[in-house]
Design a protein around this motif. Structure first.
Motif: not given
Length: 956
Positions: A230-236, A362-369
């Motif tokens: 993961x490079x950039x986490x979700x934002x907005x 299938x699940x990546x809402x809380x993925x972090x850098x």
């Protein structure tokens, strides 16, 4: 781990104990690394089973490991952010040991501060309540970050890398209802773990049978370890993005410089420390490059991205993808990491990497850098038992053979709470709770336990039937030869053999079973219940806590006394004797009124103090009850619904009354509080063996204002303000200073006492002082000026002695001119602990003042506060021959008006302002409650006025 690995095979669920080599077989890096992971896992599991979720070994004195203290090692109680420090030592989190190294520049037992902890700097947050917790994880250190890992004898190539345990203390805002148990119950990094599925594309029906891809497997000809990160986490509304590498992101170069391309802000040239080992491990045209550093990775920040052009030696032209970067922006140890693809949007639909490898989330809402997954891809050629070439992925599948959704391979973060901190509105910090878990070492599990002898009864003059027996154990093992001391209360006596009793403490040693005993004879004339204290001694006969306390009781039959029995019982001697004893056993009990608070001194408590006198025969009416209030006032009687505002004339500090038919007596109490804001009332009654003591408290808001305070400082004219960090003319100082307090002061606590002083820091050495030292000043020496001081009503005066005034105006400057020095630093001090109030001699001058920095000057906020009762009041100034003469203005009165109006009024006369917001019990929100300097003071135009502004009402 970004290393050049074939695969990462350790799976704790397999339960493997070790990796076993076989003769003549190839040894792979994965086998070695799996053995190190097995050893690490077993070590951490074993440590966690012994230590628990988190904890540290107890220390005998000083700050404990990772305890949050101030710069002196004490719990923070109103300290600056820079003073918050960690205790040195080791702490265990989920079986992982981390160490805070002792700082040689700090007192013994202290490690780094929160602001300068080794792996990341922690920025001071705003006002609020925070949970401080320890975040621990593992990262890889390679030769790019630590060049000493390279063996110079090999000529420069890298060999192994290192796994490093990293820790950071982090702060998370919490509400006022949270406690240490709440912090331990929930991981502050808790999240919905992202999941990824790796699979191979399905081959089309018309695939060429002559190609490897006919089976739809992995289609490349090299075995690879793919890394998806993961490079950039979700934002907005923007989803997360990922990068991928077929070399596990291990193609890394040191970044030496960045040269911008003129007139092309999107382009630059990177200067690397070397070229790649071969074409496969070099940067090529179109490679995705990430510019990062150890400091960015430790802070959880993504790197800057660029697309590479055709390299020329160690120079690589790039086009920025995330904005232009300067080398200084990256921090120490900057590197360039090559990726084969990205940034790609994370999604539930499969995204193809290369060679038939595809991934989906299938699940990546809380993925972090930094979250990453590893996908070993293997090329399988025709061989024994195979009739078709097919590539595979080493990815787990479920019972149906479908690829499983897996959480990230790392980094795994482990957390443990350390404490609860609060930043107050005056920008100081306090530690509300220490949330660490502390355990003793195995060699320190020595305990003193009672084996028997408690609660026995004996006739006066006789020993208790059984000895008091104790045992000393270390864990479950008996400690033989341990020193134990027995001490009886109330003139009781002890013996080791039950024959020769002595009133001295009895000391003995435990036997082979760790047992020690003593025979106890109660004091025959003592109270009915008596105690025996037992404690361990060290080899110097010093007491080791805690104590064991047992009780013994004199026989009740011996205490029966003759009196009239309760009426209504049979007239027999046996019954009469028993009831006579009961009738004399009166009990004085508290019904209410203890522990009350009042908001101001001199007030009557809101509820009466109520007591009841009873015996086994019922309430005792008409009995005398006495109440003594110390320096306060007390009066009999009381109606709970109608408390008086003040006690009537004739009320005294001691009063007597009688109980009613219900055995109840009541008192109104108007307490006088001591310096701690506490007061006591003692109540006794006829025939009651024990008196009662009730307490009252002055509300915290009132106690904070108890003491004398400095409200203004000026020169002798009483109008020109004497401010901290100001330039003072010698002529003004020669006339003297005047300090105004908020109460009258006892004159004899000032006059003739060495409690007021002005100290100048003069150059040193000068004249004859320099014959043995430097010919020019190299430092300063503090000299207290000869002066006179006195007190009158609420003011303290300081004036230099006659010769001193002349010296200030003439000789001082002759010497300073010789060294071309224009000013000296001075300090004005008052010892608050020695100066007392004329109204209440128990109150002292509280000299501590808060400070603010305004227009580059450190200004005191007056009046002084009660942070340090009896503290020293101190101002510093810069003394010059003549003070620059800026235009002076009179400070206008802005009390009681809104902040914006007050600022406009100050600006109209050329003055700035510094607002400080705090709750108020009287002033409306947004209005000015206090100002300093006060209205009417003469100040220079560049001076500001400190305004204390109400942030809203609070319940007083």
């Amino acid at each position: 781990m970004h290393g050049d690995f074939t695969r990462w095979t350790h799976r704790p669920e397999n339960g493997y104990r070790s990796v076993l080599l076989q003769q003549g077989r190839i040894l792979l890096d994965a086998d070695w690394n799996e053995q190190t992971e097995i050893t690490r896992t077993h070590d951490e599991i074993r440590t966690r089973d012994i230590v628990g979720r988190a904890g540290c070994a107890a220390v005998p004195s000083g700050p404990g490991p990772f305890e949050i203290v101030d710069a002196t090692g004490a719990p923070p109680g109103g300290k600056a952010w820079a003073d918050l420090t960690l205790g040195a030592g080791r702490y265990y989190v989920d079986g992982i040991v981390v160490s805070a190294e002792a700082d040689p520049a700090r007192p013994a037992g202290l490690g780094p501060s929160l602001a300068t902890q080794p792996f990341a700097k922690l920025t001071e947050p705003g006002v609020g309540r925070y949970a401080a917790y320890l975040d621990v994880w593992t990262r890889q250190v390679d030769a790019e970050e630590e060049p000493s890992l390279r063996e110079s004898a090999l000529g420069g190539p890298d060999t192994t890398t290192r796994a490093q345990t990293v820790w950071q203390v982090r702060l998370v805002g919490i509400t006022d209802d949270k406690t240490c148990s709440d912090l331990a119950a929930r991981d502050p990094l808790e999240r919905t773990v992202p999941l990824m599925v790796a699979s191979l594309e399905v081959a089309p029906d018309d695939a060429d049978p002559c190609e490897i891809s006919e089976t739809g497997g992995y289609r490349l000809l090299e075995n690879q370890l793919y890394r998806v990160q993961i490079h950039q986490p979700a934002s907005g509304d923007d989803p997360a993005t990922f990068l991928w590498s077929r070399e596990n992101g291990s193609v890394v170069f040191g970044l030496v410089g960045i040269t911008a391309v003129t007139d092309e802000p999107t382009q630059a040239v990177l200067d690397l420390d070397r070229v790649g080992r071969d074409e496969a491990l070099s940067i090529g045209s179109g490679s995705v490059l990430e510019l990062t550093s150890s400091s960015r990775e430790l802070s959880g920040l993504p790197g800057m991205l660029a697309t590479a052009g055709a390299p020329v030696g160690t120079s690589v032209p790039v086009t920025w993808l995330t904005g232009a970067v300067e080398l200084a922006d990256l921090g120490p140890n900057p590197i360039v990491r090559r990726w084969e693809g990205g940034p790609t949007t994370v999604g539930t639909r499969p995204k193809t990497l290369e060679g038939g490898v595809q991934v989906a989330f299938p699940e990546a809402a809380d993925a972090r850098t930094g979250d990453y997954w590893l996908i070993p891809a293997r090329t399988v050629r025709l061989g024994y038992g195979l009739d078709t070439p097919a590539g595979t992925l080493d990815w787990p599948v479920d019972d149906d053979g479908d690829p499983e959704a897996r959480p990230p391979a790392g980094p795994a973060h482990h957390t443990a709470p350390l404490g609860i901190l609060r930043r107050r509105t005056d920008d100081t910090w306090i530690r509300e709770s220490d949330c660490r878990t502390v355990f003793p070492a195995l060699t320190e599990l020595v305990s003193l336990d009672l084996l028997g002898g408690d609660g026995q009864e004996a006739m006066p003059g006789e020993a208790l039937p059984q000895p008091v027996r104790v045992c000393v154990r270390n864990g479950g093992l008996p400690v033989a030869g341990a020193r134990v001391a027995f001490k009886a209360s109330d003139d009781g006596t002890l013996a080791d053999d039950g024959a020769t009793f002595s009133g001295e403490p009895y000391t003995t040693a435990t036997d082979d079973e760790g047992v020690a005993l003593a025979h106890w004879r109660l004091a025959p004339n003592g109270p009915s219940t008596q105690t025996l204290t037992v404690h361990r001694l060290d080899d110097h006969d010093h007491r080791l806590a805690p104590d064991v306390v047992v009780t013994g009781r004199l026989s009740v039959a011996e205490q029966v006394a003759w009196t009239a029995p309760c009426s209504g019982f049979a007239d027999t001697r046996t019954v009469q004797d028993a009831l006579a004893q009961l009738a004399l056993t009166r009990s004085l009990d508290l019904l209410g009124g203890d522990g009350q608070h009042v908001s101001q001194a001199g007030a009557v408590l809101p509820r009466p103090v109520r007591v009841a006198l009873t015996s086994p025969c019922g309430p005792v009416g008409g009995a005398g009850v006495d109440a003594r209030a110390g320096d306060g006032l007390v009066a009999p009687g009381g109606t709970a619904d109608d408390p008086p505002t003040a006690l009537p004339p004739g009320a005294d500090h001691e009063v007597s009354t009688s109980t009613g038919d219900d055995g109840v007596a009541e008192f109104w109490w108007q307490p006088v509080f001591d310096a701690r804001g506490s007061a006591v009332l003692d109540i006794g009654a006829e025939g009651a063996p024990t008196a009662l003591r009730v307490t009252a408290q002055l509300a915290v808001a009132e106690r904070r204002t108890r003491g004398l305070h400095v409200v203004a400082a000026s020169f002798s004219d009483g109008r020109t303000a004497f401010l901290n960090d100001d330039v003072v003319a010698a002529q003004d100082l020669a006339r003297g200073l005047q300090i105004t307090l908020d109460e009258r002061v006892v004159q004899d606590s000032v006059r003739g006492k060495p409690v007021v002083r002005v100290v100048l820091d003069l150059p040193w050495p000068i004249e004859s002082d320099g014959t043995q030292w430097a010919p020019i000043p190299v430092g300063t020496r503090s000299v207290e000026l000869a002066a006179e001081w006195n007190a009158d009503d609420d003011r303290i005066f300081w004036r230099p002695a006659g010769p001193t005034a002349g010296w200030l105006l003439q000789q001082l400057w002759q010497v300073l001119d010789h060294f071309n020095q224009q000013e000296v630093t001075g300090r004005f001090e008052i010892d608050g602990w020695a100066i007392v109030s004329a109204k209440d001699p128990r109150l002292h001058l509280n000299g501590h003042a808060a400070t603010v920095v305004f227009n580059g000057r450190t200004m005191l906020v007056l009046p002084t506060d009660d942070e340090i009762p009896g503290g020293v009041f101190r101002q510093w100034f810069r003394l010059r021959r003549e003070r620059p003469q800026p235009a002076e203005v009179e400070v206008p009165d802005v009390l009681g008006i809104r902040l914006d109006e007050a600022q406009d009024r100050l600006r109209s006369v050329g003055l700035g302002s510094m607002p400080i917001f705090e709750p108020s019990v009287t002033a409306a929100e947004g209005s000015v409650e206090r100002q300093f300097p006060a209205a009417g003071a003469q100040v220079a135009k560049e001076t500001g006025v400190i305004l204390t502004v109400s942030s809203g009402f609070v319940d007083g």
